[in-house]
Design an enzyme around this catalytic site. Structure first.
Site: not given
Ligand code: ADP
Length: 307
Positions: A34, A104-105, A169, A259-260
């Site tokens: 989402l 709760w899913r 997960r 990441g999303d």
């Molecule tokens: P997820 O939320 O799936 O764990 P990531 O932590 O790998 O994904 O982060 C996804 C993207 O968010 C990274 O590729 C980067 O572009 C950005 N990002 C996340 N954390 C940082 C950070 N501490 N500094 C700069 N960019 C970040």
């Protein structure tokens, strides 16, 4: 008649209860796919429709979820409605500044999102791109996972592009081996596989993001984009490995949905004809803004410095 192209996200949206004080909570809606749909709606031009395929109940809270999706510009025409179920819920708990989650899913309506094969297949075939995650697969009964992958295959053979974030997960799966097997099979059907290295390192024991990319390419993925927090993003396709360093983010407050949101902006840019550099830059720029705010859904597409 003008028919917009559809970005169809498939998965589970849940009720989120976030603490606002001693014993008080604010109700919202969130979930990995989402979140990506929500950001994709903000990134894609009006020539695209963004839809969400899941299942809800017929009760009031399900109705509020549908209203929320609609008010976010997300098309709900492919949502299933089930009389005897309702939506899943999670509660965010704060203890000494640390967040933990209670869910709760296990009986949520979304677990039946693939129970009507004809509906799933038709919805996927109509879409220009289908986006889903390892969580979308994890919540399904085993037989429905097979159906889901078959429908993806059929849709792809008809021209639909497929994008997948493994979002590993293990607690949602019956066991870790099943998770790895199913995620690998799913990745092999995809045009875009978009994992986070931390997950891949933990659950597939990859030593480097390059190794994760190589593994998913070998499984059959068309293109792999490995995110790695503040570290380099690795992009791989047809043995072409490239890496990109996201710019520094000054004030990281909450990395929920990093990441999303990255996936949404990357895909939106790529689908609009952007090259891989522009797409990774757009992904990193949006994620970099999202993590400077609390919560998953941050209205942050104004020019930098305005929010
Ligand atoms: P997820 O939320 O799936 O764990 P990531 O932590 O790998 O994904 O982060 C996804 C993207 O968010 C990274 O590729 C980067 O572009 C950005 N990002 C996340 N954390 C940082 C950070 N501490 N500094 C700069 N960019 C970040």
């Amino acid at each position: 008649m003008f028919v917009p192209k559809t970005f169809l996200a498939v998965g589970e949206c849940m009720v989120e209860m976030a603490p606002t004080g001693e014993g008080t909570y604010k109700m919202g809606f969130a979930g990995d796919t989402l979140n990506t749909a929500w950001y994709a709606r903000k990134c894609l031009p009006d020539s695209w429709s963004v839809g969400y395929l899941s299942a809800v109940g017929q009760d009031q809270v399900s109705g509020r979820m549908i209203d929320f999706l609609k008010s976010s510009g997300i098309d709900t025409g492919e949502m299933r409605t089930l009389g005897d179920r309702t939506v899943g819920l999670y509660l965010i708990q704060l203890e000494g500044g640390e967040r933990s989650f209670a869910y709760w899913r296990s009986q949520s309506a979304a677990r039946l999102l693939a129970a009507d094969r004809a509906h799933l297949e038709q919805a996927m075939r109509k879409a220009a791109l289908v986006y889903f995650s390892g969580i979308s697969l994890a919540i399904l009964p085993e037989s429905d996972r097979k159906v889901f992958l078959e429908c993806l295959k059929i849709a792809r053979s008809g021209g639909t592009q497929i994008a997948f974030d493994p979002n590993l997960r293990p607690r949602l799966w019956e066991d870790a081996a099943t998770m790895r097997e199913c995620v690998t099979a799913a990745a092999g059907l995809c045009d875009f596989v978009m994992p986070s290295f931390e997950d891949e390192f933990t659950h597939f024991k990859d030593a480097t993001p390059q190794e994760s990319a190589e593994r998913y390419l070998q499984a059959g993925a068309g293109m792999v984009v490995v995110k790695n927090g503040s570290e380099e993003v690795v992009w791989a396709s047809d043995r072409d490995f490239r890496s990109f360093q996201p710019g520094p983010v000054p004030n990281v407050v909450d990395t929920t949905a990093a990441g999303d949101s990255f996936n949404a902006a990357f895909l939106a840019t790529f689908l609009a004809g952007g090259d891989v550099v522009a797409s990774v830059e757009a992904g990193a720029a949006l994620a970099g803004r999202v993590i400077q705010h609390r919560g998953a859904l941050v209205p942050c597409l104004e020019p930098i410095g305005q929010d």
